[in-house]
Design an enzyme around this catalytic site. Sequence first.
Site, short mmCIF file in Angstrom:
data_model
loop_
_atom_site.label_atom_id
_atom_site.label_comp_id
_atom_site.label_asym_id
_atom_site.label_seq_id
_atom_site.Cartn_x
_atom_site.Cartn_y
_atom_site.Cartn_z
N GLY A 14 7.64 -5.21 3.64
CA GLY A 14 7.26 -3.96 4.32
C GLY A 14 7.53 -4.08 5.80
N GLY A 17 7.53 -1.19 8.43
CA GLY A 17 6.34 -0.36 8.57
C GLY A 17 5.68 -0.54 9.93
N ASP A 57 14.04 -3.98 -2.99
CA ASP A 57 12.73 -3.70 -3.58
C ASP A 57 12.01 -5.02 -3.86
OD1 ASP A 57 10.66 -2.83 -5.20
OD2 ASP A 57 11.91 -1.37 -6.27
N ILE A 58 10.73 -5.10 -3.49
CA ILE A 58 9.99 -6.35 -3.80
C ILE A 58 9.85 -6.55 -5.31
CG2 ILE A 58 8.68 -6.58 -1.64
CD1 ILE A 58 6.30 -5.26 -3.22
N TYR A 155 -4.68 4.05 -4.54
CA TYR A 155 -4.42 3.05 -3.50
C TYR A 155 -5.65 2.14 -3.32
CZ TYR A 155 -3.78 1.54 1.42
OH TYR A 155 -3.67 0.84 2.59
N LYS A 159 -5.96 -1.83 -4.04
CA LYS A 159 -6.35 -2.81 -3.02
C LYS A 159 -7.48 -3.70 -3.52
CE LYS A 159 -3.52 -2.03 0.45
NZ LYS A 159 -2.47 -3.02 0.75
C1 AKB Z 1 -4.35 5.20 4.47
O1 AKB Z 1 -4.79 6.19 5.06
O2 AKB Z 1 -3.98 5.18 3.30
C2 AKB Z 1 -4.29 3.91 5.23
C3 AKB Z 1 -5.54 3.13 5.03
C4 AKB Z 1 -6.82 3.61 5.58
O3 AKB Z 1 -5.49 2.11 4.41
N1 AKB Z 1 -4.07 4.13 6.62
#
Ligand code: AKB
Length: 341
Positions: A14, A17, A57-58, A155, A159
């Site tokens: 990444g 980024g 691509d990873i 997301y 995580k």
């Molecule tokens: C997002 O908004 O997805 C990121 C985060 C808070 O991890 N910036």
Amino acid sequence: MDNRARHQAILITGANGEMGHGLIHALAEQNVDLVAVDLHPLDPALRSKVRAHQAGDILDTQLMQRLVSQYEVTTIFHLAALLSTRAEFSPEIAHRVNVTGTLELLRLAHQQSTWSGVRTKFIFPSSIAAYGVGGKKDRLQALKEHEYTEPTTMYGCNKVYCEHLGRYFAEYYQQLAAEPIKGGVDFRCIRFPGLISADTVPSGGTSDFGPEMIHAAAQGQPYACFVRPDTTIPFMAMPDGVQALLDLYAAPEEALSQRVYNINAFSCSAQDFCDEVHKYFERPQVSFIPHLKRQAIVDSWPAAVNDAPARRDWGFSPQYDLQNAFSDYLVPRISARYTSS
Ligand code: AKB
């Protein structure tokens, strides 16, 4: 594998980024050899700072295996991810990139360590998105790492799960193997607040309302903020985020009492951002038009986090609060950026 045939390097995924930019600049000053991977060709401004760069691509295992057969990777900064808003539009792709990609890299880190006999460091950015806070009152406490980790986004789920995967690789991977494992993965993770960079405009996040407002004002463009003015979450200026990665990377393993650390710099509301923007830019055109679904995501994140372990174990100490982030970092750098372009 004969390690004498390979050159030691730090792998950064990444790399193009927001965080990759700052990290590559900072690590290049330490004279370490960097191998940068990103889906897109590396930003030309970064190319002289790295030993090698690769667009790809990873998830392309052949590509990644080719890199580790060329370089002895001592550390991986795994920054590649689909952020929270983008991940809601394509949750399955997000899962592949954010989870399968991380799993593949953890496996690769482990493989490296079995060749070298030395633990491979794996530095992983997690996020306040790992939290899912139901009630308004609860989001006002400074949450500890283990509290309220029931995220409402793909997301966030990715995580939290990768935090567990990292811990598993560091402590239990191949626990039933007949021979003791040589090396292993030294997994270290930071849960970041919303990051604000003067050099790059974020894309695909839900904490992006802060940085988007500033970049729009600096270009004289109108900005419709997608959350209510009172919406408050923790934020951090990018130099503090990069420094935190470097500090955690440099910390002796025995100083670390946990693998996942919260960090926080300042909590502020969208209105606080707007007030700062009015101090520095002429006639900014900010309006508030909340997008109810993105608002709900931000409302599920805490307004503050408890970062006492990071301060105690590896000396985390941010330099910027909201006011000096604007006066000393964001305004000078962003103004120069848009004046020269
Ligand atoms: C997002 O908004 O997805 C990121 C985060 C808070 O991890 N910036």
